[in-house]
Scaffold this active site. Structure first.
Site, mmCIF file in Angstrom:
data_model
loop_
_atom_site.group_PDB
_atom_site.id
_atom_site.type_symbol
_atom_site.label_atom_id
_atom_site.label_comp_id
_atom_site.label_asym_id
_atom_site.label_seq_id
_atom_site.Cartn_x
_atom_site.Cartn_y
_atom_site.Cartn_z
ATOM 1 N N ALA A 296 0.825 -1.217 0.000
ATOM 2 C CA ALA A 296 0.000 0.000 0.000
ATOM 3 C C ALA A 296 0.854 1.260 0.000
ATOM 4 O O ALA A 296 0.474 2.284 -0.571
ATOM 5 C CB ALA A 296 -0.914 -0.004 1.226
ATOM 6 N N GLU A 300 2.633 2.012 -6.728
ATOM 7 C CA GLU A 300 3.019 1.257 -7.918
ATOM 8 C C GLU A 300 2.260 1.719 -9.170
ATOM 9 O O GLU A 300 2.689 1.493 -10.292
ATOM 10 C CB GLU A 300 2.805 -0.254 -7.702
ATOM 11 C CG GLU A 300 1.353 -0.705 -7.555
ATOM 12 C CD GLU A 300 0.828 -0.503 -6.139
ATOM 13 O OE1 GLU A 300 -0.378 -0.590 -5.938
ATOM 14 O OE2 GLU A 300 1.653 -0.238 -5.238
ATOM 15 N N ASP A 342 9.823 32.707 -35.726
ATOM 16 C CA ASP A 342 9.912 33.230 -37.080
ATOM 17 C C ASP A 342 8.766 34.217 -37.284
ATOM 18 O O ASP A 342 7.791 34.210 -36.521
ATOM 19 C CB ASP A 342 9.809 32.070 -38.077
ATOM 20 C CG ASP A 342 10.138 32.499 -39.500
ATOM 21 O OD1 ASP A 342 10.706 33.590 -39.666
ATOM 22 O OD2 ASP A 342 9.822 31.732 -40.427
ATOM 23 N N ASP A 675 11.572 26.018 -40.080
ATOM 24 C CA ASP A 675 10.838 25.235 -41.069
ATOM 25 C C ASP A 675 11.732 24.577 -42.118
ATOM 26 O O ASP A 675 11.365 23.588 -42.726
ATOM 27 C CB ASP A 675 9.772 26.088 -41.771
ATOM 28 C CG ASP A 675 10.345 27.369 -42.363
ATOM 29 O OD1 ASP A 675 11.579 27.488 -42.446
ATOM 30 O OD2 ASP A 675 9.545 28.250 -42.743
ATOM 31 N N ASP A 679 17.372 24.965 -40.786
ATOM 32 C CA ASP A 679 16.948 25.350 -39.443
ATOM 33 C C ASP A 679 17.144 24.220 -38.436
ATOM 34 O O ASP A 679 17.043 24.435 -37.230
ATOM 35 C CB ASP A 679 15.469 25.766 -39.436
ATOM 36 C CG ASP A 679 15.249 27.099 -40.125
ATOM 37 O OD1 ASP A 679 16.184 27.916 -40.124
ATOM 38 O OD2 ASP A 679 14.157 27.321 -40.663
ATOM 39 N N ASN A 769 -5.740 0.951 -0.641
ATOM 40 C CA ASN A 769 -4.783 1.209 -1.725
ATOM 41 C C ASN A 769 -5.479 1.163 -3.077
ATOM 42 O O ASN A 769 -5.205 1.981 -3.971
ATOM 43 C CB ASN A 769 -3.674 0.157 -1.656
ATOM 44 C CG ASN A 769 -2.597 0.384 -2.689
ATOM 45 O OD1 ASN A 769 -2.051 1.470 -2.786
ATOM 46 N ND2 ASN A 769 -2.297 -0.644 -3.463
ATOM 47 N N ASP A 773 -5.470 4.838 -4.894
ATOM 48 C CA ASP A 773 -4.402 4.920 -5.890
ATOM 49 C C ASP A 773 -4.940 4.849 -7.315
ATOM 50 O O ASP A 773 -4.187 5.037 -8.268
ATOM 51 C CB ASP A 773 -3.405 3.764 -5.695
ATOM 52 C CG ASP A 773 -2.384 4.095 -4.626
ATOM 53 O OD1 ASP A 773 -2.639 5.032 -3.868
ATOM 54 O OD2 ASP A 773 -1.346 3.415 -4.560
#
Length: 934
Positions: A296, A300, A342, A675, A679, A769, A773
Site C-alpha cells: 500500500a 506502484e 519566425d 521550417d 533550421d 490502496n 491509488d
C-alpha cells in the site's frame, strides 16, 4: 526472415522488378497510372486493400498475458500471495480469498492503466508520422506517408523524406542523402534519364529514391514502385524495429523515488512485524499486515498514471494545434522563458498578396486579396494599361511567374462559382496571382518559356535561379524579354532578397522595358525604394534576368555561377502578410507568464520592426539588429546584446544557432521555431525545438520536439500553458499519493510502537490502496489548471518535483491524516472496542478521498476553483465512497473486511476528524499565498 516473407508482409505481393533499369514510360505502364492525373480515389482504395498500408512491421505489442504476468512478478506481491496460501492452508479461507481478490483487482487496474498509456502513445505516434505530396485525381495533395500506394506520383523537394521506393520521372538538381540505407556519407545526385544495368549496386541506382532517405537539394517527381515491407529498407526491417521511447527525466526521478520509498517501507514493515509479534499479535497476521502495508505504501500505479497524464495532455495539445513528439518535451515546455519565433506564417497569416510593384522609380498599387485573380493596377489611384504604359512592370511580373514552383489550380464549387486553389509556397503563389492579374497565365507562359534548369532557393543564398528555353514563334506573343532582332537562346530569371539580387546586376530595366547601365545613383534609388516598401510592413522581393546564347556547366553537372552575373535588375514586388489577430493577446499572455518573445527572421529590418510594433512584440528601449551587425559581435558581446534585443532581421541559419547559444548562456530556457532543412541545427540546439507543420520540411519536423499544425505563434503559447497544466497535474497526484501512502505507514508504525493492535487489517490496507491509488489519482491528472497558472513565472527546470513546498505539504498531511486516524482508533478502543478498527479504517479512507478535492490545486483555495468542477473527480470519489460504504454495511463484506456497521454516534465522532486533513491543506494554501504576497 526471407525476402519472400518480407514482401508478403503487405496484403498482396508487390511487383519485384528491376525498376531502376526500366524506362520511366514503361514503369508508368506497368503500374497502370495516368501521368497527368495520378491515381483516382477508387483506385487508391483498391490498392490499399491489395498491398496494405505503407508501414514497416514493428515488434508486436506486449500481449495481455505478459502484462498480467508482469503485475504479479513483483517481490511484495509474491510475498502476499504466499501469505494468502499459508492462510488458506491454516483454514482461514475467507481472508485468503479476500487477499487474492484484491490482488487480482489491483493487477486488473494496472493492466488497464498500462494499456491506456500504450494506446495513447500509439495514437500520438500515428499523428506524428510524416506526410507525402502526391498527385491524385488531377490535384496535388498532402497525405500521411502511410497511405501512399504503388502507382502514386510523388513530389520530392529539399527537406522531404522519401515516403516509399520511387522510380524517378523528373529530376532537377536532385540530391538525396542515402546514409540511412547505404551508409554513403555524401548526398547522391539523381538523374531520372540515366540508363542503368539490372545488376547496378543499390548505391548506384541514380534513377531511384528509397524509403527513409532525405532530399537535401533540388526537386523531383517520381512514381512509387514499392511500399511497406516490400521496400529496400523493408527487406532489412528485422534490424529496424521501432525503438521504444525511453522514460522521461521526470518518470525516471519518480521511479527512483518510488524504489527508495519501497525500501524504506520494507524496513518499517519489518520493524512493525517484529514489534507486533512481540506485542502478542499472531506472526502470520502480523506478516500479512506488514507485507500489505509495504504494498500500500509504494505508489506502484504512479508510472502508469504519469504516462497516461502525459499522453492525454499531449492529445489535448493536438486539439490546440501543437503536436508534441517527445514526452520529455512536455516537462520542458512549462519551464520556457523565451520563445524565438519566425515572422512569416507564425506571427503573420502567411496569406501573401502582392499589393505594390516598383520599376524604375515608379510605384504601382495592385488591388485584390488572397488568391483571387481579379485585380487592377493603379498609379495615383487611376487604372493603367501595363502593355502600353508600363511594359517594364509587365516584365517584372513575368519573371516572378517563371521563377516559381507554385501551382494555381482552378475548380468550381457546388454553386458553379470558379475558385482558385494555390499549391506551394504562399509567396510564390502571390507572385503567380499578380502575374495573372497582369495578363500572364502560368500555363501559356510555361509553354512559351519551358524551364530546363534551376538553382533552388535556400536560406543561405537567399535567391532562386531558373533557366528557360525560348519557344519561337510562341514566345513572340508573350515575350517581354526580346526585341525581334535578337536571336536569343535562353532566359535566366532570378528572384530573391533585393540587396542580394541587386549585387549581381550591371543594368536595370526602365519603365519602357529598356536595359540601362546601372550606376551608383540608381543602386541607391533601388535600395531606397526597397526601404520605402519594407517600412510599410511589406515583404519585398527583387527580380532580375539576362538573355544568354549558351549555358556553361561545371564538371559535376551544376550550372556555372557565371550564369547569375551581369543581370538586368527589373523591379521590386511588395507583398503584405498581415499579422495574425490572435498573436497580440497571445504575446500579452506570454509576457504575464514571464516569457519573452523574440522575432528571428530573414526579412528586412524595416518590415520586421513594423510587424513587431504592430503586434506589441518590440518593447520600449529594446533593439532591432541585423545578421550583419551580429557578425561583428563576439559571443560574449552577443550574450549581453540579446538581453534587450527583440527583433533579429536578415539572419541566416548559422545566426540562429548563435542566438540560441547566447540566450542559453544567460540561463534562458529557449523555444525555437524553424521550417527549413538549414533550421534543423538551431531547432536541435534549443531546449524546445518547434517545427512548422504546414511549411516545414520533414527534416525540421523530425528534428523538432514539437510541430505546430497551424504554424501559429498563439499555438506555441497555448502549448506552453498546457505543458504547465500537465506538469502541475503530475505534481498534484504525486503530492496526493505520497501524502496518503506515507500517512498509512506512519499510522501503522506509530500504533505498533505504542503497543496497540494494528488499527487496520491487511485486507483493509489493500482495499484502501485500491480505491485511492486508482480513479482519484487519475482524475487529478485531468485537471484544467489553476486560473492564474499563466500569471506565474516559469518553473526552474532544475527544481525537483519534490521541492521544499511539496515536502512540507506532505509532512503536514502525514501528521494530519495520522493524527485523525489514530484519534478515531483511540476513541474506538476506549468507548467502542468492537468498532475501533472500522472507525480507523473509515476515518483514514474518507479523509484521503476528501483530501483528493483539496489536492486539485496546490495554491488556490478549493472554493475558488469550484469544488465539483472536475466531473471525473466527482465520479471517482463517488464510486470510491460507494465501495468504501459497501464493505462497512453489507453483511457478507463485513465478514471479509472485518468491519462493523457504524451508527450515528460513531459518525458524530468521525465526521469532524475526517475533515481535519482537508482543513489543514486549505490553511497551508492560505499561509503559502500570504508569504508570497509579503
Amino acid at each position: 526472415m526471407s525476402k519472400e516473407q518480407i514482401q508478403n508482409g503487405n496484403s498482396k505481393k508487390q511487383l519485384n522488378e528491376f525498376w531502376h533499369a526500366i524506362e520511366s514510360a514503361k514503369v508508368i505502364s506497368k503500374l497502370e497510372v495516368d501521368r497527368e492525373h495520378g491515381l483516382s480515389a477508387a483506385e487508391v482504395e483498391n490498392r490499399i486493400k491489395s498491398y496494405g498500408k505503407n508501414e514497416l512491421q514493428e515488434a508486436p505489442p506486449t500481449s495481455m498475458w505478459i502484462r498480467i504476468y508482469e503485475q504479479f512478478a513483483n517481490f511484495l506481491v509474491i510475498l502476499l500471495l504466499v501469505a494468502a496460501v499459508i492462510s488458506a492452508v491454516l483454514g482461514d479461507w475467507v481472508e485468503a480469498a479476500a487477499i487474492m481478490t484484491i490482488v487480482l483487482l489491483n493487477a486488473a487496474l494496472g493492466v488497464v492503466q498500462e494499456s491506456r498509456a500504450e494506446e495513447a502513445l500509439a495514437a500520438l505516434k500515428k499523428m506524428a508520422s510524416p506526410d507525402a505530396n502526391v498527385l491524385r485525381d488531377g490535384h496535388r495533395q498532402a497525405i500521411p506517408a502511410r497511405e501512399v500506394v504503388p502507382g502514386d506520383i510523388v513530389f520530392l523537394e529539399a527537406g522531404n523524406y522519401v515516403p516509399a521506393d520511387v522510380r524517378l520521372l523528373e529530376t532537377v538538381n536532385l540530391r538525396i542523402e542515402e546514409a540511412a540505407l547505404t551508409g554513403e556519407s555524401v548526398a547522391v545526385t539523381k538523374n531520372a534519364q540515366l540508363e542503368l544495368e539490372e545488376d547496378a549496386a543499390l548505391g548506384d541506382r541514380k534513377t531511384m529514391a528509397y524509403t527513409g532517405t532525405v532530399v537535401s537539394y533540388g526537386r523531383g517527381v517520381g512514381l512509387v514502385t514499392n511500399t511497406g515491407m516490400s521496400t529496400e529498407i523493408g527487406q532489412i526491417a528485422t534490424m529496424l524495429q521501432a525503438v521504444e521511447e525511453g522514460d522521461t527525466p521526470l518518470q525516471k526521478r519518480l521511479d527512483s523515488f518510488g524504489r527508495t520509498l519501497g525500501w524504506i517501507s520494507l524496513v518499517i514493515s519489518g520493524l512493525i512485524f517484529v514489534q507486533g509479534t512481540f506485542s502478542g499479535t499472531p506472526a502470520l497476521d502480523m506478516f500479512i499486515i506488514a507485507v500489505s502495508l509495504a504494498i500500500a505504501a509504494v505508489p506502484e500505479g504512479l508510472p502508469a498514471v504519469v504516462t497516461i497524464t502525459l499522453a492525454l495532455g499531449m492529445q489535448e495539445m493536438i486539439a490546440r494545434n501543437a503536436l508534441v513528439r517527445k514526452l520529455s518535451s512536455v516537462e520542458t515546455l512549462g519551464s520556457a522563458t523565451i520563445i524565438c519565433s519566425d515572422k512569416t506564417g507564425t506571427l503573420t497569416q502567411n496569406e501573401m498578396t502582392v499589393t505594390n510593384i516598383a520599376v524604375d522609380g515608379e510605384f504601382l498599387d495592385i488591388t485584390g486579396t488572397g488568391y483571387g485573380l481579379e485585380g487592377e493596377f493603379l498609379y495615383d489611384g487611376a487604372v493603367v494599361d501595363l502593355a502600353e504604359d508600363y511594359p517594364g512592370i509587365r516584365t517584372a511580373l513575368w519573371i516572378g511567374a517563371l521563377n516559381n514552383d507554385a501551382i494555381l489550380e482552378t475548380d468550381y464549387d457546388e454553386n458553379g462559382k470558379k475558385t482558385v486553389r494555390m499549391v506551394g509556397d504562399p509567396t510564390e503563389g502571390a507572385l503567380l496571382v499578380a502575374a495573372a492579374k497582369g495578363g500572364a497565365l502560368p500555363a501559356p507562359l510555361s509553354q512559351a518559356y519551358p524551364r530546363i534548369e534551376e538553382i533552388p532557393f535556400d536560406s543561405e543564398r537567399k535567391r532562386m535561379v531558373t533557366v528557360h528555353a525560348i519557344n519561337q514563334p510562341e514566345a513572340e506573343d508573350v515575350s517581354p524579354f526580346l526585341d525581334q532582332k535578337q536571336q536569343a537562346w535562353y532566359v535566366v530569371a532570378q528572384k530573391g532578397a533585393p540587396d542580394v539580387v541587386l549585387e549581381r546586376c550591371t543594368h536595370y530595366q526602365s519603365r519602357d522595358d529598356v536595359a540601362v547601365p546601372l550606376n551608383k545613383e540608381q543602386r541607391s534609388r533601388i535600395l531606397a525604394a526597397n526601404d520605402r516598401m519594407t517600412s510599410q510592413a511589406l515583404r519585398v522581393l527583387g527580380v532580375a534576368y539576362r538573355v544568354v546564347k549558351d549555358l556553361e556547366y561545371y564538371q559535376n553537372g551544376d550550372l556555372s555561377a557565371e550564369i547569375e552575373e551581369e543581370l538586368i535588375f527589373v523591379g521590386l514586388l511588395g507583398m503584405i502578410d498581415p499579422a495574425r489577430p490572435e498573436v497580440l493577446p497571445a504575446l500579452q499572455i506570454a509576457r504575464e507568464a514571464g516569457i519573452r518573445t523574440a522575432m528571428i527572421t530573414g526579412d528586412y529590418p524595416n518590415t520586421a520592426k513594423a510587424i513587431a510594433q504592430e503586434i506589441g512584440l518590440l518593447q520600449t528601449g529594446h533593439l532591432v539588429i541585423t545578421g550583419k551587425e551580429l557578425d561583428e559581435l563576439s559571443d560574449e558581446e552577443l550574450k549581453e546584446v540579446v538581453k534587450n534585443t527583440d527583433v533579429f532581421a536578415r539572419v541566416s541559419p548559422e545566426h540562429k544557432v548563435r542566438i540560441v547559444d547566447a540566450f542559453r548562456s544567460n540561463n534562458e530556457v529557449v523555444a525555437m521555431t524553424g521550417d527549413g532543412v538549414n533550421d534543423a541545427p538551431s531547432i536541435k540546439k534549443a531546449d524546445i525545438g518547434i517545427a512548422m507543420g504546414i511549411t516545414g520540411t520533414d527534416v525540421a519536423k523530425e528534428t523538432a520536439d514539437m510541430v505546430l499544425t497551424d504554424d501559429n505563434y498563439a499555438s506555441i503559447v497555448s502549448a506552453v500553458e498546457q505543458g504547465r497544466v500537465i506538469y502541475s497535474n503530475i505534481r498534484k497526484f504525486v503530492y496526493f499519493l505520497l501524502s496518503c501512502n506515507i500517512a498509512e505507514i506512519a499510522t501503522i508504525f506509530l500504533a505498533t510502537m505504542l503497543g496497540w493492535k494494528s488499527p487496520l487489517s491487511a485486507i483493509q490496507l489493500l482495499w484502501l490502496n485500491l480505491i485511492t491509488d486508482g480513479a482519484p489519482a487519475l482524475a487529478l491528472g485531468l485537471e484544467k489548471g489553476d486560473p492564474d497558472l499563466m500569471e506565474q513565472p516559469p518553473r526552474d527546470p532544475e527544481e525537483p518535483i519534490l521541492n521544499r513546498f511539496m515536502l512540507t505539504g506532505i509532512s503536514i498531511q502525514t501528521v494530519a491524516i495520522t493524527a485523525v486516524t489514530l484519534g478515531a482508533y483511540w476513541i474506538g478502543l476506549t468507548y467502542y472496542p468492537e468498532m475501533a478498527t472500522t472507525m480507523a479504517f473509515v476515518t483514514l479512507s474518507f479523509s484521503e478521498l476528501l483530501r483528493a478535492f483539496t489536492a486539485r490545486s496546490e495554491r488556490v483555495p478549493i472554493l475558488k476553483i469550484g469544488i465539483f468542477k472536475n466531473k471525473v473527480m466527482n465520479w471517482a470519489i463517488l464510486s470510491s465512497l460507494v465501495l468504501l460504504l459497501a464493505v462497512v454495511y453489507l453483511p457478507f463484506l463485513q465478514v471479509i473486511f472485518d468491519t462493523a456497521p457504524l451508527g450515528w454516534t460513531q459518525w458524530e465522532i468521525i465526521l469532524p476528524l475526517l475533515l481535519g486533513p482537508s482543513i489543514a491543506a486549505e490553511l497551508t494554501k492560505v499561509i503559502v499565498r500570504k508569504r508570497k504576497r509579503d
